[in-house]
Design an enzyme around this catalytic site. Structure first.
Site, mmCIF file in Angstrom:
data_model
loop_
_atom_site.group_PDB
_atom_site.id
_atom_site.type_symbol
_atom_site.label_atom_id
_atom_site.label_comp_id
_atom_site.label_asym_id
_atom_site.label_seq_id
_atom_site.Cartn_x
_atom_site.Cartn_y
_atom_site.Cartn_z
ATOM 1 N N GLU A 23 54.738 31.944 -21.943
ATOM 2 C CA GLU A 23 54.666 32.143 -23.385
ATOM 3 C C GLU A 23 53.718 31.088 -23.939
ATOM 4 O O GLU A 23 54.044 29.894 -23.941
ATOM 5 C CB GLU A 23 56.048 32.009 -24.016
ATOM 6 C CG GLU A 23 57.035 33.056 -23.525
ATOM 7 C CD GLU A 23 58.447 32.831 -24.029
ATOM 8 O OE1 GLU A 23 58.610 32.059 -25.005
ATOM 9 O OE2 GLU A 23 59.382 33.401 -23.445
ATOM 10 N N ASP B 64 60.730 25.884 -34.838
ATOM 11 C CA ASP B 64 60.359 24.860 -33.867
ATOM 12 C C ASP B 64 60.989 23.517 -34.195
ATOM 13 O O ASP B 64 60.971 23.062 -35.344
ATOM 14 C CB ASP B 64 58.837 24.698 -33.810
ATOM 15 C CG ASP B 64 58.139 25.967 -33.376
ATOM 16 O OD1 ASP B 64 58.719 26.686 -32.545
ATOM 17 O OD2 ASP B 64 57.029 26.243 -33.866
#
Length: 256
Positions: free
Chosen positions: A45, A56
């Site tokens: 990824e 994140d």
């Protein structure tokens, strides 16, 4: 059958690694992909950085900021990946937020993915209803899988809908926290994973968020087809010894 579907048909305990394009150095993107495949990763990824992340944690946020400061953007990323399939054979996904994709143009983005050999995308903030109504035909036109995420709070009817729209795998967030937290398999977590299993989805599943060791990877594989490691890998990258740091990190996850 595409690379992604073939992988899930042929292999169990799939190890997927996330890293940020353009980090630690702008030109490292393809080299990291090559080293990860050599070191045993089954799926990649590649994150395209964005200045306003939603999911994140601090480690990936910092890598994204560095990548942006280095000059990374989608146009450059596709240039860097133009020779991807000369040296990398495992499935590759691009992961990032929807704003850069919209700025690039959804059809342009999908076309560029297909041209360089990317197999699919993970765009966490792309609404399911917009994907179905506006973009699903475009993804299908270029043979791309769109990977949806679900959390412990996702309702069963929504999960079933996601399953019907998917043709790669479904990304199970181990918790509703941001990336980089350690996986804690509690009774609550086990109940969540068991609830997903009971739905008997047609698509395979991968667990992400909090997978940082062989122990947590193996635990996640008890409940899913594999697991995704992101923050722990990004943190381990050593700009002065990129190849060595990747080999050392991946050695910890060698399959028995």
């Amino acid at each position: 059958m595409n690379r992604l579907q073939q992988l899930f048909q042929e292999k169990k305990n799939i190890l997927s690694i996330y890293y940020t394009a353009g980090y630690p150095n702008l030109g490292d993107t393809l080299a990291i992909a090559e080293e990860l495949e050599k070191s045993g990763a089954n799926l990649l990824e590649i994150g395209f950085p964005y200045s306003d992340p939603v999911a994140d944690g601090p480690i990936i946020q910092a890598s994204s900021k560095q990548a942006l400061d280095n000059g990374m953007d989608l146009k450059l990323l596709f240039q860097q990946l133009k020779d991807l399939r000369k040296t990398v054979s495992i499935p590759v996904l691009l992961m990032g937020y929807v704003n850069p994709v919209l700025q690039f143009g959804v059809e342009n983005f999908c076309k560029a993915c297909a041209e360089v050999g990317v197999d699919g995308c993970i765009v966490p903030d792309l609404p399911m209803v917009e994907y179905e109504r506006l973009y699903q035909p475009v993804f299908a036109k270029y043979g791309l899988s769109n990977i949806f995420l679900i959390t412990p709070q996702t309702a069963a009817d929504r999960i079933q809908k996601i399953d019907s729209l998917s043709n790669g795998f479904i990304y199970l967030l181990s918790s509703s926290a941001t990336t980089g937290q350690n996986l804690q398999v509690s009774n609550h977590t086990e109940a969540y994973f068991s609830r997903i299993a009971d739905l008997k989805l047609k698509n395979p599943t991968m667990i992400g968020f909090g997978i940082s060791s062989k122990e947590t990877f193996d635990k996640a594989c008890e409940y899913a087809n594999g697991a995704i490691i992101g923050s722990a890998f990004v943190k381990a990258l050593d700009t002065s010894n990129l190849k060595g740091s990747i080999e050392t990190f991946m050695q910890n996850f060698k399959q028995d």
